[in-house]
Design a protein around this motif. Structure first.
Motif, PDB file in Angstrom:
ATOM      1  N   SER A 218     -10.031  -3.213  -4.195  1.00  0.00           N
ATOM      2  CA  SER A 218     -10.251  -3.964  -2.695  1.00  0.00           C
ATOM      3  C   SER A 218     -11.405  -4.766  -2.718  1.00  0.00           C
ATOM      4  O   SER A 218     -11.967  -5.688  -1.831  1.00  0.00           O
TER       5      SER A 218
ATOM      6  N   MET B 225      -3.258  -0.450  -3.956  1.00  0.00           N
ATOM      7  CA  MET B 225      -3.492   0.167  -2.886  1.00  0.00           C
ATOM      8  C   MET B 225      -4.920  -0.682  -3.017  1.00  0.00           C
ATOM      9  O   MET B 225      -4.793  -1.018  -1.270  1.00  0.00           O
TER      10      MET B 225
ATOM     11  N   ALA C 203      -4.113  -2.851   1.506  1.00  0.00           N
ATOM     12  CA  ALA C 203      -5.409  -2.196   1.661  1.00  0.00           C
ATOM     13  C   ALA C 203      -6.058  -3.648   2.102  1.00  0.00           C
ATOM     14  O   ALA C 203      -5.878  -3.826   3.855  1.00  0.00           O
TER      15      ALA C 203
ATOM     16  N   PHE D  82       0.829  -0.999   0.113  1.00  0.00           N
ATOM     17  CA  PHE D  82       0.345   0.176  -0.010  1.00  0.00           C
ATOM     18  C   PHE D  82       1.262   1.518   0.060  1.00  0.00           C
ATOM     19  O   PHE D  82       0.963   2.211  -0.412  1.00  0.00           O
TER      20      PHE D  82
ATOM     21  N   TYR E 108      -8.406   1.362  -7.556  1.00  0.00           N
ATOM     22  CA  TYR E 108      -9.084   1.054  -5.841  1.00  0.00           C
ATOM     23  C   TYR E 108     -10.352   0.252  -5.475  1.00  0.00           C
ATOM     24  O   TYR E 108     -10.223  -0.443  -4.488  1.00  0.00           O
TER      25      TYR E 108
ATOM     26  N   THR F 222     -11.411   1.455   3.359  1.00  0.00           N
ATOM     27  CA  THR F 222     -11.268  -0.092   1.975  1.00  0.00           C
ATOM     28  C   THR F 222     -12.786  -1.099   2.388  1.00  0.00           C
ATOM     29  O   THR F 222     -12.604  -0.990   1.343  1.00  0.00           O
TER      30      THR F 222
ATOM     31  N   CYS G  75      -6.352   0.758   5.240  1.00  0.00           N
ATOM     32  CA  CYS G  75      -5.395   2.243   4.978  1.00  0.00           C
ATOM     33  C   CYS G  75      -4.506   2.627   5.637  1.00  0.00           C
ATOM     34  O   CYS G  75      -4.641   3.012   6.799  1.00  0.00           O
TER      35      CYS G  75
ATOM     36  N   CYS H 227      -3.277   8.202  -1.617  1.00  0.00           N
ATOM     37  CA  CYS H 227      -3.542   7.179  -0.198  1.00  0.00           C
ATOM     38  C   CYS H 227      -4.831   7.246  -0.873  1.00  0.00           C
ATOM     39  O   CYS H 227      -5.986   7.674  -1.760  1.00  0.00           O
TER      40      CYS H 227
END
Length: 353
Positions: A117, A289, A293, A81, A113, A227, A299, A91
């Motif tokens: 995720s 990311m 995460a 991450f 992202y 996340t 995160c 981020c």
């Protein structure tokens, strides 16, 4: 009560946009300029939240629980991450609020992202997340291992952060040329006057505290988090499962709303289309990311800002490895390497924070 997530998210997005509160920049500054000002601001949020969250726990408003430490997933995921946020130019929260400013590169990173995720939590990569997070040790909190009151650690944290804040506030200030204000009163303060990093951190810290009882009241036993809500939002969009729309999903929706309002009202909203290289980096960074995460269990918000405030091992170890991952990516993509002859290679153009 669910709508309180939208309100807190909007306030958080507004504060982060107006305060230019970029965690990626804070971590990156540690490696590029050795400047700790923004990292200190980040730790102000942690310290303020820590006081609030243990007070809420002591009053019985919330009840803190911490699972066993998934050390392998935390180390690997946090490093990935940290590396990814340099590629993505921000981020998780930074990507949200910069999307509200009109940065198309952040839109791309945000989409990737959210997608990855969801893939890493509920999709084909879910098995990898489950496998990594099954490797645990029976350790949950630092104060639990030490056998001391968490308030001792809160006191040490507040004292250390307070000294760091004092160090930065007592530094000589450089004169900065500014244009005459076009607004007065509250409008000038909210939409025109630059927000001080520590003032912004204080606002974010207060919102982080408020998130706990408001989220808890809806059955979501956590504070700020990005996340899992992102994965839930994407899964809801593709499956229509309304049960996934909880306080956290409304929180991240509020982030976009609040940052857009702040950017529009301050004249900082502008559609900006990235070049090809930035687009590729946004895709790769956003994807990594999401995976990182999910593996790490959070995160820069859920782990480095929230779990640190409760002195969970996961939070502090994740913070360290996120910074290390950021350092490696900074070396690869920003400061450059030395060529075989030993002379410094040209410094790459900075990735937007």
């Amino acid at each position: 009560m669910l709508l309180s997530g939208l309100v807190v998210g909007a306030a958080l997005g507004f504060a982060m946009q107006r305060g230019r509160f970029c965690v990626t920049g804070a971590f990156r500054d540690l490696w590029i300029t050795r400047n700790t000002r923004w990292f200190t601001a980040f730790m102000v949020v942690v310290a303020i939240q820590s006081v609030g969250v243990f007070a809420l726990d002591g009053l019985g408003i919330i009840h803190l629980t911490t699972p066993d430490f998934a050390w392998l997933a935390t180390i690997v995921g946090a490093f990935v991450f940290g590396f990814a946020i340099v590629l993505a130019g921000g981020c998780a929260t930074g990507t949200f609020y910069r999307s509200g400013e009109g940065l198309v590169g952040s839109w791309i990173a945000l989409a990737m992202y959210m997608l990855l995720s969801a893939v890493a939590k509920y999709g084909p990569l879910g098995a990898s997340t489950k496998a990594l997070r099954s490797v645990t040790v029976p350790m949950d909190t630092i104060h639990g291992s030490l056998g001391v009151s968490p308030w001792l650690l809160v006191l040490l944290l507040v004292a250390g952060v307070g000294l760091a804040v004092r160090h930065h506030l007592t530094k000589p200030k450089r004169a900065v040329a500014t244009l005459p204000p076009e607004r007065t009163g509250l409008a000038h303060l909210l939409f025109e006057k630059p927000w001080h990093p520590f003032a912004t951190a204080a606002v974010i810290g207060a919102l982080a505290i408020a998130a706990w009882p408001l989220s808890w009241a809806t059955g979501r036993h956590s504070g700020l988090g990005i996340t899992t809500p992102s994965a839930n939002a994407l899964t809801w969009l593709t499956t229509g499962d309304a049960d996934l729309v909880d306080w956290g999903v409304l929180l991240i929706a509020g982030l976009l709303v609040g940052s857009f309002i702040a950017a529009k009202a301050s004249g900082e909203f502008k559609i900006r289309v990235p070049d090809a290289r930035t687009t590729v980096r946004s895709i790769a960074g956003g994807a990594l990311m999401g995976i990182g995460a999910s593996w790490a269990g959070g995160c820069t918000i859920g782990n480095a800002m929230v779990n640190t405030a409760t002195f969970g091992y996961q939070g502090w170890v994740a913070l360290i490895f996120m910074i290390l991952g950021t350092g490696v990516a900074t070396r690869v993509f920003i400061t450059g390497r030395r060529n075989p002859a030993g002379s410094a290679a040209p410094v790459a153009a900075p990735v937007p924070a």
